[in-house]
Design a protein around this motif. Structure first.
Motif, short mmCIF file in Angstrom:
data_model
loop_
_atom_site.label_atom_id
_atom_site.label_comp_id
_atom_site.label_asym_id
_atom_site.label_seq_id
_atom_site.Cartn_x
_atom_site.Cartn_y
_atom_site.Cartn_z
N GLY A 17 0.74 -1.14 -0.01
CA GLY A 17 0.28 0.15 0.30
C GLY A 17 0.77 1.25 -0.38
O GLY A 17 0.47 1.98 -0.40
N LEU A 18 1.85 1.90 1.12
CA LEU A 18 2.85 2.49 1.17
C LEU A 18 3.69 2.42 -0.77
O LEU A 18 3.85 3.63 -1.19
CB LEU A 18 3.84 2.44 2.09
CG LEU A 18 2.90 2.54 3.19
CD1 LEU A 18 4.83 2.14 4.66
CD2 LEU A 18 2.54 4.00 3.54
N MET A 21 1.16 4.02 -2.69
CA MET A 21 1.17 5.33 -2.13
C MET A 21 2.19 6.83 -2.67
O MET A 21 1.82 7.56 -2.96
CB MET A 21 0.48 5.65 -0.84
CG MET A 21 0.90 6.58 -0.70
SD MET A 21 0.21 7.08 1.57
CE MET A 21 -0.87 5.91 1.61
N LEU A 24 1.87 6.90 -6.69
CA LEU A 24 0.83 7.75 -7.69
C LEU A 24 1.22 8.78 -6.48
O LEU A 24 0.66 10.02 -7.54
CB LEU A 24 -0.17 7.40 -6.44
CG LEU A 24 -1.20 6.12 -7.11
CD1 LEU A 24 -2.01 5.53 -6.12
CD2 LEU A 24 -1.03 6.10 -8.46
N ILE A 25 1.59 9.33 -5.48
CA ILE A 25 2.48 10.55 -5.11
C ILE A 25 3.32 11.57 -6.07
O ILE A 25 3.46 12.56 -6.55
CB ILE A 25 2.98 10.57 -4.00
CG1 ILE A 25 1.32 10.09 -2.90
CG2 ILE A 25 3.43 12.39 -3.45
CD1 ILE A 25 1.99 10.60 -1.54
N ILE A 31 -5.41 13.91 -5.08
CA ILE A 31 -6.00 12.59 -4.20
C ILE A 31 -6.62 11.80 -3.59
O ILE A 31 -6.50 10.07 -3.22
CB ILE A 31 -6.32 13.94 -3.12
CG1 ILE A 31 -6.26 13.17 -1.14
CG2 ILE A 31 -7.73 14.30 -2.77
CD1 ILE A 31 -4.97 12.84 -1.10
N ILE A 34 -4.75 8.98 -5.10
CA ILE A 34 -4.08 8.43 -4.20
C ILE A 34 -4.42 7.20 -3.72
O ILE A 34 -4.59 6.27 -3.09
CB ILE A 34 -2.81 9.62 -3.82
CG1 ILE A 34 -2.84 10.17 -4.74
CG2 ILE A 34 -2.07 8.57 -2.24
CD1 ILE A 34 -1.26 11.52 -4.55
N ILE A 35 -5.35 7.84 -2.77
CA ILE A 35 -6.31 6.97 -1.25
C ILE A 35 -7.10 5.67 -1.98
O ILE A 35 -6.82 4.70 -1.70
CB ILE A 35 -7.49 7.48 -0.97
CG1 ILE A 35 -6.50 9.17 -0.36
CG2 ILE A 35 -8.61 6.58 -0.12
CD1 ILE A 35 -7.59 10.04 0.27
N LYS A 36 -7.33 6.12 -3.67
CA LYS A 36 -8.06 4.56 -4.06
C LYS A 36 -6.83 3.63 -4.05
O LYS A 36 -7.34 2.55 -3.34
CB LYS A 36 -9.21 4.93 -5.03
CG LYS A 36 -9.94 3.70 -6.07
CD LYS A 36 -10.80 4.33 -7.36
CE LYS A 36 -10.95 2.76 -8.52
NZ LYS A 36 -11.83 2.76 -8.69
N SER A 38 -4.12 3.19 -3.30
CA SER A 38 -2.91 2.39 -2.13
C SER A 38 -3.29 1.92 -1.33
O SER A 38 -3.35 0.41 -1.06
CB SER A 38 -2.62 3.82 -1.00
OG SER A 38 -2.01 4.88 -1.89
N GLN A 273 -3.46 -2.85 -9.24
CA GLN A 273 -3.53 -0.91 -8.84
C GLN A 273 -1.51 -0.92 -8.85
O GLN A 273 -1.17 -0.11 -8.66
CB GLN A 273 -3.90 -1.59 -7.39
CG GLN A 273 -5.35 -1.35 -7.26
CD GLN A 273 -5.84 0.18 -8.00
OE1 GLN A 273 -5.21 1.12 -7.71
NE2 GLN A 273 -6.67 -0.59 -8.36
N ALA A 277 0.85 2.17 -10.42
CA ALA A 277 1.35 2.81 -9.06
C ALA A 277 3.65 3.36 -9.51
O ALA A 277 4.13 4.00 -9.07
CB ALA A 277 0.99 2.70 -7.93
#
Length: 416
Positions: A17-18, A21, A24-25, A31, A34-36, A38, A273, A277
């Motif tokens: 997940g990190l 994240m 994507l960042i 945002i 990014i949340i979805k 991660s 995902q 990313a």
């Protein structure tokens, strides 16, 4: 450092997940995206892990019953308790330092891979530290040597089998970071020379009335049902007191099939995902790097090959186990390698299929089984003072090979 080691690096859903994240960042995504992305990557890893746990539970029950039948001390948990208590800190430090070296290798050398199989980030230095201890190393020297060897494994193992993986999947966006490497290389090498790529495991012609066999969950569950029936006759400890062998085998088959469905869904969710990313990390932080994932990622590409490879490996390796124990060639009592036959040899079968179709998957995996038994026998004998029982259950693969390499290098260093 303790927090990172125990709560991030050893927690695959959080780690993936990190990673998603950060990727994507770096790509400056909104945002919401990014949340979805991660959370979905973490969900995928949770689902994949639960599927793997279901499969492992079924094959572990078979392993345990066979151990009881053979009079071998059943390995408790996933590690030797005494060894972990004495050297767990050294393993943690070696892992942390290995990751730093691994990232430097990816950044500044042509070997562009980032090892993302969370639990193997621990188990690789675990066996390498054990090899170092067996070879006489202690203290800072043990940590540094183990870290260097672990980093080399994290970098080299996925890289050397990349072409085999890409040939089998038709997808060059990821690599495999799992102890199947040595068995897959053997399988691919043999399959290329004896197989026929024109006849794929996924093109097997099945009569309409038996078309359900094309579903990996059904065919896999039926195979495991039959394996449980056979093992139950040989090793009665598989059936609890007052239980019924048919019902134990039936439930094992259903659990195994359900675990395969869950695993494959988790694989699809994770790949959908994490690959997009990870492009952000590849482009900005480690140019050209590719993620190396756990071997179940492959199962979605050639599901029939997984079952065919498991049968080939399990039958071949069990015959070899009987021969090895009869002749006492290794000096240790070996149990059938059910877990390695499914996961590591499942990956090896997919690689063999990619090089030589059905024949490549069967013969390549069967030949790799000879290496599997040799590795588990030699490594178990060499790890007698540290993780012998653990190696008997989970060895026969890269973990055995690198424990042997570690002890050999440690013995050389200790001689100076």
């Amino acid at each position: 450092m303790d927090f990172i080691l125990n709560n991030v690096l050893q927690d695959p859903p959080v780690l993936l997940g990190l990673i998603a994240m950060i990727g994507l960042i770096v790509q400056k995504k909104p945002i919401a995206e990014i949340i979805k992305g991660s959370v979905s990557a973490a969900f995928g890893m949770v689902i994949l892990t639960e599927g793997v746990n279901m499969l492992t539970g079924v094959v572990s029950a078979i392993n345990t019953s066979v151990q009881v039948k053979m009079g071998v001390g059943v390995a408790k948990g996933l590690s030797d308790v005494t060894f972990t208590a004495d050297y767990g800190g050294a393993v943690g430090m070696a892992m942390f330092l290995a990751l730093v070296i691994h990232l430097l290798i990816a950044r500044f050398t042509p070997i562009k891979t980032i090892f993302l199989t969370g639990h193997m980030l621990w188990w690789v230095p675990f066996v390498i530290v054990a090899g170092g201890v067996e070879g006489g190393l202690r203290g800072p020297v043990l940590i540094v040597i183990s870290a260097i060897l672990s980093a080399l494994y994290f970098s080299i193992a996925p890289w050397v089998m990349r072409k085999y993986v890409w040939a089998a999947t038709g997808d060059d966006s990821f690599l495999i970071g799992h102890p199947t490497t040595i068995l897959s290389l053997i399988s691919g090498f043999v399959a290329k020379r004896v197989g026929n790529k024109a006849h794929s495991t996924e093109d097997i012609k099945v009569p309409q009335g038996l078309s359900f066999f094309r579903e990996i969950s059904i065919s896999g569950g039926m195979v495991m049902f039959l394996v449980d029936i056979i093992v139950g006759f040989i090793a009665p400890a598989l059936v609890p007191k007052g239980g019924n062998l048919f019902m134990v085998a039936l439930n094992a088959g259903l659990t195994f099939g359900g675990g395969l469905l869950i695993l494959l869904y988790g694989v699809r969710l994770l790949v959908n995902q994490i690959i997009p990313a990870f492009q952000g990390i590849s482009e900005k932080l480690v140019p050209g790097a590719k993620p190396a994932f756990d071997v179940p990622i492959l199962f979605n590409y050639k599901p029939n090959a997984v079952i065919i490879g498991f049968i080939s490996a399990f039958v071949t390796s069990t015959i070899l186990v009987l021969i090895a124990n009869t002749t006492n060639i290794f000096g240790v009592l070996i149990v059938p390698m059910v877990i390695t036959s499914f996961f590591e040899c499942g990956g090896a079968a997919i690689v063999g299929e990619g090089q030589g179709g059905i024949r490549g998957a069967v013969i390549g995996t069967a030949v790799a089984s000879f290496a599997m038994i040799a590795l588990v026998g030699i490594s178990s004998a060499m790890m007698g003072d540290t993780i012998k029982n653990w190696m008997l259950i989970f060895g026969g693969n890269d973990l055995s090979l690198w424990a042997i390499i570690s002890k050999f290098i440690a013995s050389l260093i200790g001689g100076f």
